[in-house]
Design a protein around this motif. Structure first.
Motif, PDB file in Angstrom:
ATOM      1  N   SER A  14       4.052  -1.045   0.405  1.00 52.04           N
ATOM      2  CA  SER A  14       3.600  -0.075   1.399  1.00 52.04           C
ATOM      3  C   SER A  14       4.766   0.432   2.233  1.00 52.04           C
ATOM      4  CB  SER A  14       2.551  -0.704   2.321  1.00 52.04           C
ATOM      5  OG  SER A  14       2.205   0.228   3.323  1.00 52.04           O
ATOM      6  N   HIS A  16       4.316   1.859   5.023  1.00 53.83           N
ATOM      7  CA  HIS A  16       3.859   1.867   6.403  1.00 53.83           C
ATOM      8  C   HIS A  16       3.728   0.431   6.898  1.00 53.83           C
ATOM      9  CE1 HIS A  16       2.718   6.216   6.247  1.00 53.83           C
ATOM     10  NE2 HIS A  16       2.725   5.919   4.966  1.00 53.83           N
ATOM     11  N   ALA A  20      -3.976  -0.118   6.273  1.00 56.67           N
ATOM     12  CA  ALA A  20      -5.370   0.278   6.477  1.00 56.67           C
ATOM     13  C   ALA A  20      -6.282  -0.617   5.663  1.00 56.67           C
ATOM     14  CB  ALA A  20      -5.567   1.735   6.086  1.00 56.67           C
ATOM     15  N   LYS A  45      -1.641   2.654   6.387  1.00 53.82           N
ATOM     16  CA  LYS A  45      -2.437   3.557   7.218  1.00 53.82           C
ATOM     17  C   LYS A  45      -1.745   4.917   7.305  1.00 53.82           C
ATOM     18  CE  LYS A  45      -4.673   1.849  10.626  1.00 53.82           C
ATOM     19  NZ  LYS A  45      -5.088   1.232  11.921  1.00 53.82           N
ATOM     20  N   GLY A  46      -2.544   5.982   7.230  1.00 54.47           N
ATOM     21  CA  GLY A  46      -1.990   7.322   7.324  1.00 54.47           C
ATOM     22  C   GLY A  46      -1.164   7.710   6.119  1.00 54.47           C
ATOM     23  N   SER A  47      -1.603   7.271   4.933  1.00 55.34           N
ATOM     24  CA  SER A  47      -0.878   7.598   3.698  1.00 55.34           C
ATOM     25  C   SER A  47      -1.859   8.086   2.643  1.00 55.34           C
ATOM     26  CB  SER A  47      -0.125   6.368   3.167  1.00 55.34           C
ATOM     27  OG  SER A  47      -1.042   5.388   2.683  1.00 55.34           O
ATOM     28  N   HIS A  49      -2.493   7.265  -1.132  1.00 57.16           N
ATOM     29  CA  HIS A  49      -2.144   6.203  -2.085  1.00 57.16           C
ATOM     30  C   HIS A  49      -2.878   6.464  -3.395  1.00 57.16           C
ATOM     31  CE1 HIS A  49      -0.726   1.871  -2.523  1.00 57.16           C
ATOM     32  NE2 HIS A  49      -1.350   2.122  -3.663  1.00 57.16           N
ATOM     33  N   ILE A 177     -10.937   6.107   6.209  1.00 54.61           N
ATOM     34  CA  ILE A 177     -10.405   5.849   4.871  1.00 54.61           C
ATOM     35  C   ILE A 177     -11.277   6.600   3.880  1.00 54.61           C
ATOM     36  CG2 ILE A 177      -9.957   4.083   3.125  1.00 54.61           C
ATOM     37  CD1 ILE A 177      -9.812   2.077   5.581  1.00 54.61           C
ATOM     38  N   ARG A 203      -4.143  13.329   6.049  1.00 55.51           N
ATOM     39  CA  ARG A 203      -3.123  12.280   6.196  1.00 55.51           C
ATOM     40  C   ARG A 203      -2.338  12.458   7.490  1.00 55.51           C
ATOM     41  NH1 ARG A 203       1.765  13.064   2.349  1.00 55.51           N
ATOM     42  NH2 ARG A 203       1.873  14.843   3.770  1.00 55.51           N
ATOM     43  N   LYS A 207      -5.631   9.929   8.796  1.00 56.05           N
ATOM     44  CA  LYS A 207      -6.565   9.391   7.815  1.00 56.05           C
ATOM     45  C   LYS A 207      -5.796   8.750   6.651  1.00 56.05           C
ATOM     46  CE  LYS A 207     -10.085  11.221  10.048  1.00 56.05           C
ATOM     47  NZ  LYS A 207     -11.005  10.385  10.842  1.00 56.05           N
ATOM     48  N   THR A 208      -6.466   7.817   5.984  1.00 54.27           N
ATOM     49  CA  THR A 208      -5.893   7.151   4.814  1.00 54.27           C
ATOM     50  C   THR A 208      -6.668   7.592   3.580  1.00 54.27           C
ATOM     51  OG1 THR A 208      -5.277   5.239   6.149  1.00 54.27           O
ATOM     52  CG2 THR A 208      -5.355   4.925   3.766  1.00 54.27           C
TER      53      THR A 208
END
Length: 524
Positions: A14, A16, A20, A45-47, A49, A177, A203, A207-208
């Motif tokens: 990760s 970050h 999350a 969080k905030g990615s 993926h 999420i 993002r 938001k994730t």
């Protein structure tokens, strides 16, 4: 490249500092099938993926556990640093997880507002609930650039806007999420681009996003991080900027994968399929194919490009005998056919045509039938499949086993119902049936829809082999890369008309303009 299971890299990958979601030691079995094996996953969080893998790799099972459709046999789910139990989707929503499914969970006759508030009416006074939903949706639409008519009937919206409704519905319920399962499978390239813009805005607002897709180009374009699953295990996780499509493809399949289609120039001969003055109406009486004429020669692939809904589906249905044309005729391997008369697909099979339909669920399979029964649908009356009045079931099963090996259909169970196979493996069942009957003319719609990267390579190879064996192939696909890679000639359809013809060296921009209705004459 040496490929090894690397759960440590999964934990550390990760970008970050705050997770999350963290999954630890997730296991899930369905009888003898171990769908998820000791899965570890960290999502920052905030990615954005991405999770990739072949059909049957366990991606959807893992996301279903996270969203509460399934319960893990063992393992922990940690959301925002807290270990949680998620026995159902209601609990998932309560802890801030929303999911946008590949097949939308919307009620077509309802409006956008009605769909969003369904199940969250907020009391007996619907008028108050509607006003509250309308106000909040307006705010969300402005904040995330998702403008939409809140009073529009969902069933009348294009699929791109229907997907937007699903995202707004999840956000309205407080999702921090978002899980998106194959979100671009039904979108045009322009709609997919707009979706990615929305995801980036989400993002950037904190938001994730968990993006499940088999399209590696999308992974490289939109994600920050990507994790790879293979046969139920998490085999690697990478920062997207530090990997490549070729590495991801190899991690997914466990071997090197040829991402480019390798083919020699076509050697076309006489036309095996000629279509003249074809006009076709849809079920509502709207003319969808307008005065189309074309021909496909032995030893060539003719690609039909266009935004979904511009007549390609109706073209395939008329040519395969599923629907009756208003006007038009077809010459199939020397046989002249009046397409305004009622025909059946079996009539055309006897003349040497096979058809891989665009919608495998509605027209390619019977989900309640076993795999071996589906493997002969439409061909069950052939002599090799019958012993007098009865089917030669043992022979059919044996042939089905051979095809499952050849086309890598998983699991290798000829008794399994079609509904139990993943979408990509269902597609391979249909392709194996239609290609292995050795037709002179093959109509093929969306051949790799929902199919993983390893299977795409094999399917493309088989289509090229058919061309090189002197077959005539008519290919319809919304994937421009697929059309440009496979087709020897490309026709572009817009609003039911053929608006241009190009060679395989045509640029994406050039084809895109034609797909938008900008013809050569209009451009001049």
């Amino acid at each position: 490249m040496t490929i090894s299971l690397d759960n440590q890299s999964v934990r550390e990958a990760s970008t970050h500092s705050v997770a999350a979601i963290e999954l630890k030691g997730i296991n899930k079995s369905f009888g003898p099938v171990h769908a998820n094996k000791d899965i570890d996953l960290v999502v920052g969080k905030g990615s954005i993926h991405g999770i990739v893998g072949e059909n049957g790799a366990g991606k959807s099972t893992l996301m279903s556990i996270l969203y509460g459709f399934y319960t893990a046999d063992t393992g922990d789910i940690i959301v925002d640093g807290k270990t949680v139990k998620i026995p159902d989707s209601k609990t998932a929503i309560e802890v801030g997880i929303g999911m946008v499914h590949q097949h939308f969970m919307l009620v077509d006759p309802f409006t956008v507002v009605e769909n969003v508030m369904l199940g969250a009416e907020g009391g007996a006074m619907l008028s108050e609930g509607i006003a509250r939903v309308r106000k909040e949706l307006g705010r969300l639409a402005d904040e995330y650039d998702m403008k939409i008519d809140l009073d529009a009937v969902v069933g009348e919206l294009p699929v791109g806007l229907q997907q937007r409704v699903e995202i707004l519905k999840a956000l309205y319920r407080g999702a921090d999420i978002l899980i998106l399962d194959e979100p671009t499978g039904v979108l045009t390239p322009a709609e997919a681009d707009h979706l990615f813009r929305i995801l980036r805005v989400l993002r950037d607002e904190g938001k994730t996003i968990l993006l499940i897709t088999h399209k590696l180009r999308e992974i490289m374009d939109v994600t920050d991080q990507v994790s790879v699953m293979r046969r139920g295990e998490m085999v690697a996780s990478r920062k997207t900027a530090e990997t490549s499509m070729s590495e991801l493809a190899e991690l997914m399949v466990g071997r090197s994968v040829l991402l480019e289609v390798n083919k020699q120039p076509a050697q076309p001969k006489d036309a095996l399929l000629k279509v003249a003055n074809l006009n076709v109406k849809d079920d509502r009486g709207v003319m969808r194919v307008k005065n189309v004429s074309l021909e496909v020669k032995a030893g060539e692939i003719l690609g039909i490009a266009g935004v979904s809904g511009n007549g390609q589906s109706e073209l395939l249905k008329a040519l395969s005998g599923i629907t009756r044309a208003e006007t038009g005729s077809m010459e199939l391997v020397g046989n002249t056919i009046d397409l305004t008369k009622n025909h059946s697909s079996s009539d055309f099979r006897e003349l040497g045509m096979s058809h891989v339909p665009e919608d495998r669920h509605r027209m390619g399979l019977v989900n309640a039938f076993s795999e071996y029964e589906n493997s002969i649908l439409g061909y069950h009356r052939e002599q090799k499949y019958s012993n007098g009045m009865l089917l030669n079931v043992s022979g059919i099963r044996e042939e089905a086993k051979e095809r499952m090996e050849k086309y890598d259909i998983r699991p290798r169970d000829t008794e399994l119902k079609a509904a139990k196979f993943s979408g990509g493996n269902q597609q391979k069942i249909v392709l194996a049936r239609e290609i292995e009957c050795d037709p002179d003319v093959l109509l093929i719609g969306q051949p790799t829809r929902g199919v993983d990267i390893g299977a795409i390579e094999y399917i493309h190879k088989r289509i090229i082999e058919m061309r090189d064996a002197g077959k005539a192939v008519l290919l319809v696909s919304v994937e421009l890369d697929e059309i440009r890679s496979l087709a020897d000639r490309i026709l572009v359809m817009f609003d039911g008309n053929v608006v241009g013809e190009r060679g395989p060296d045509a640029t994406e921009q050039e084809l895109g303009l034609l797909m938008a209705g900008v013809t050569d004459e209009a451009a001049e």
